[in-house]
Scaffold this active site. Structure first.
Site, PDB file in Angstrom:
ATOM      1  N   SER A   1       0.836  -1.206   0.000  1.00  0.00           N
ATOM      2  CA  SER A   1       0.000   0.000   0.000  1.00  0.00           C
ATOM      3  C   SER A   1       0.869   1.254   0.000  1.00  0.00           C
ATOM      4  CB  SER A   1      -0.928   0.017   1.214  1.00  0.00           C
ATOM      5  OG  SER A   1      -1.769  -1.103   1.198  1.00  0.00           O
TER       6      SER A   1
ATOM      7  N   ASN B   1      -5.663  -9.088  -7.965  1.00  0.00           N
ATOM      8  CA  ASN B   1      -5.688  -9.847  -6.718  1.00  0.00           C
ATOM      9  C   ASN B   1      -6.968 -10.646  -6.524  1.00  0.00           C
ATOM     10  OD1 ASN B   1      -6.194  -6.866  -6.544  1.00  0.00           O
ATOM     11  ND2 ASN B   1      -7.162  -7.456  -4.630  1.00  0.00           N
TER      12      ASN B   1
ATOM     13  N   GLN C   1       0.737  -8.917  -6.389  1.00  0.00           N
ATOM     14  CA  GLN C   1       0.322 -10.313  -6.560  1.00  0.00           C
ATOM     15  C   GLN C   1       1.262 -11.092  -7.475  1.00  0.00           C
ATOM     16  OE1 GLN C   1      -2.096 -12.136  -5.099  1.00  0.00           O
ATOM     17  NE2 GLN C   1      -2.734 -10.408  -3.843  1.00  0.00           N
TER      18      GLN C   1
ATOM     19  N   SER D   1       5.253  -6.536  -2.143  1.00  0.00           N
ATOM     20  CA  SER D   1       5.065  -6.674  -0.702  1.00  0.00           C
ATOM     21  C   SER D   1       5.489  -8.061  -0.238  1.00  0.00           C
ATOM     22  CB  SER D   1       3.583  -6.447  -0.378  1.00  0.00           C
ATOM     23  OG  SER D   1       3.368  -6.609   0.999  1.00  0.00           O
ATOM     24  N   ALA D   2       6.224  -8.104   0.886  1.00  0.00           N
ATOM     25  CA  ALA D   2       6.803  -9.378   1.335  1.00  0.00           C
ATOM     26  C   ALA D   2       5.744 -10.397   1.773  1.00  0.00           C
ATOM     27  CB  ALA D   2       7.777  -9.129   2.486  1.00  0.00           C
ATOM     28  N   HIS D   3       4.669  -9.921   2.417  1.00  0.00           N
ATOM     29  CA  HIS D   3       3.755 -10.908   3.023  1.00  0.00           C
ATOM     30  C   HIS D   3       2.905 -11.646   1.991  1.00  0.00           C
ATOM     31  CE1 HIS D   3      -0.340  -8.940   3.132  1.00  0.00           C
ATOM     32  NE2 HIS D   3       0.370  -7.855   2.932  1.00  0.00           N
TER      33      HIS D   3
ATOM     34  N   CYS E   1     -20.582  -7.669   1.944  1.00  0.00           N
ATOM     35  CA  CYS E   1     -20.236  -7.578   3.370  1.00  0.00           C
ATOM     36  C   CYS E   1     -18.730  -7.540   3.570  1.00  0.00           C
ATOM     37  CB  CYS E   1     -20.802  -8.758   4.132  1.00  0.00           C
ATOM     38  SG  CYS E   1     -22.520  -9.044   3.759  1.00  0.00           S
TER      39      CYS E   1
HETATM   40  C1  LIG Z   1      -2.115  -6.986  -0.926  1.00  0.00           C
HETATM   41  C2  LIG Z   1      -2.083  -6.035  -2.050  1.00  0.00           C
HETATM   42  C3  LIG Z   1      -1.683  -4.698  -1.866  1.00  0.00           C
HETATM   43  C4  LIG Z   1      -1.364  -4.147  -0.501  1.00  0.00           C
HETATM   44  O1  LIG Z   1      -0.164  -4.646   0.015  1.00  0.00           O
HETATM   45  P1  LIG Z   1       0.119  -4.503   1.592  1.00  0.00           P
HETATM   46  O2  LIG Z   1       1.526  -4.959   1.760  1.00  0.00           O
HETATM   47  O3  LIG Z   1      -0.861  -5.402   2.274  1.00  0.00           O
HETATM   48  O4  LIG Z   1      -0.060  -3.074   1.946  1.00  0.00           O
HETATM   49  C5  LIG Z   1      -1.629  -3.876  -2.963  1.00  0.00           C
HETATM   50  N1  LIG Z   1      -1.931  -4.334  -4.196  1.00  0.00           N
HETATM   51  C6  LIG Z   1      -2.304  -5.608  -4.418  1.00  0.00           C
HETATM   52  C7  LIG Z   1      -2.603  -6.049  -5.795  1.00  0.00           C
HETATM   53  C8  LIG Z   1      -2.397  -6.495  -3.357  1.00  0.00           C
HETATM   54  O5  LIG Z   1      -2.784  -7.747  -3.580  1.00  0.00           O
END
Ligand SMILES: *Cc1c(COP(=O)(O)O)cnc(C)c1O
EC number: 2.8.1.7
Length: 394
Positions: free
Chosen positions: A73, A152, A180, A200-202, A326
């Site tokens: 983000s 995503n 993604q 993003s690492a996670h 929801c």
């Molecule tokens: C998860 C995601 C994000 C956000 O990443 P975070 O590390 O959770 O802030 C942004 N773009 C896409 C396409 C995502 O799947």
């Protein structure tokens, strides 16, 4: 089956044991501030450089083009806001798509309040951007094109190379949200003409709260966080050393296992898709059949509500996600499902299952059996379904 079946890897992933192991010493032993002068801390500076090299290497980029952030983000916000600010002298028009992550869409909305004009490209029924529409949207004052690498929700992979070529031809910056895609499919920034890229690492078996923005050398971009001289003075703050080490370890692992993972996940995904479509009537697959992430399956089941489906799946030990209202916290179903042309009532009955390499065929069988039963039970309670079946019989 008493074990949890985790099929929400697009939301987040488990931190891999070797990633966690690599991180631990940077909490317990090497906790020095990388900016400090003594050698005890200075080695942390080197370890950060090494992670930058590992990441740059997988993208065909230079280490000093990698800027660490607190996740995807932040990288998305930075790319859009800082590029807008740095290039507003040239123009105030930005092109993106209707299916971006909210980190892009809401940032674009914010920029609109600052006087920028935003064009949101449509996508076709598979979720693909139309290149001719992109060409037509370009104006002399267009400064940035931001199109996600892969979606995503529905997993569709966009024609990034072609988009990059168009951007380059018109001398417009090109940013891609690759949160993604990065770690799942190969990406080369030069080949695809990418100027900025978020990751993003996670989402790749690394820790939460750490990611990066690739910024091509020569791209004018302002500081995002003012303060110390970290990240070439563009993103201040004491480095998240354990996080950066975890990100590097996750990237290394993802690159090494990418091929094998993609083959395994694609096979399992296709098995799941085939069985669901064949065995559960009035069901559709959302997203492109082939141009899709190896681990993504997204279905719409008519006559049911995605939220109820998720709750029942949860009771069966299955974690999935839905684009129903929801979940998104609004009355409207997912903007992505609406953008591919699904009517509200069909979008409401959607389910996203995203796999990882640890999933098994046995688990898929269990998921299909549960889905069959749950969907039928929910339909039996639906007046719409009752109505529909009565008309079918006539
Ligand atoms: C998860 C995601 C994000 C956000 O990443 P975070 O590390 O959770 O802030 C942004 N773009 C896409 C396409 C995502 O799947």
């Amino acid at each position: 089956m008493s074990k949890l079946i985790y099929l929400d890897n697009a939301a987040t992933t488990k931190t891999a044991p070797e990633v966690l192991e690599a991180m631990i010493p940077y909490f317990t032993e090497y906790y020095g501030n990388p900016s400090s002068v003594y050698s005890f801390a200075a080695q942390n500076k080197d370890v950060i450089t090494t992670q930058r090299e590992i990441i740059a290497d997988t993208l065909g980029a230079q280490p000093n083009e990698i800027y660490f952030t607190a996740g995807g983000s932040e990288a998305d916000n930075w790319a859009l806001k800082a590029a807008a600010e740095a290039y507003e002298g040239k123009g105030k028009h930005i092109i993106t798509t209707k299916i971006e992550h909210h980190a892009i869409l809401h940032t674009a909305e914010y920029l609109k309040t600052r006087g920028f004009e935003i064009t949101y490209l449509d996508v076709d029924e598979d979720g693909l951007v139309n290149l001719e529409e992109l060409e037509r949207a370009i104006r002399p004052d267009t400064i940035l094109i931001s199109v996600m690498f892969a979606n995503n929700e529905i997993g569709t992979i966009e024609p990034i190379k072609e988009i990059g070529e168009i951007a380059k031809e018109h001398d417009i910056l090109f940013h891609t949200d690759a949160v993604q895609a990065f770690g799942q499919i190969p990406i080369q920034v030069d080949e695809y003409h990418i100027d900025m890229l978020s990751a993003s690492a996670h989402k790749l078996n690394g820790p939460k709260g750490i990611g990066f923005l690739y910024i091509r050398k020569g791209v004018k971009i302002r500081s995002f966080i003012h303060g110390g001289a970290q990240e070439r003075k563009r993103r201040a703050g004491t480095e998240n050393v354990p996080g950066i080490v975890g990100l590097g370890a996750a990237v290394k692992r993802a690159a090494a296992t990418m091929n094998a993972r993609a083959i395994k996940e694609t096979e399992l995904r296709d098995y799941l898709i085939k069985r669901v479509l064949e065995e559960i009537p009035y069901t559709r697959l959302n997203g492109h059949a082939v141009k899709r992430l190896p681990n993504n399956a997204n279905f719409s089941f008519r006559f049911i509500e995605g939220e109820s489906l998720l709750i029942r799946l949860d009771m069966a030990g299955i974690c999935g996600s839905s684009g129903s209202a929801c979940t998104s916290g609004s009355l409207d179903p997912s903007h992505v499902l609406l953008a591919i042309g699904l009517p509200h009532e069909i979008a409401h009955g959607s389910l996203r299952l995203t796999l990882n390499e640890e999933n098994t065929k046995e688990e898929m069988d269990y998921v299909v059996e549960q889905l069959k039963e749950i969907v039928q039970n929910l339909r039996n309670m639906s007046p719409l379904y009752e109505d529909f079946m009565r008309k079918e019989k006539k």
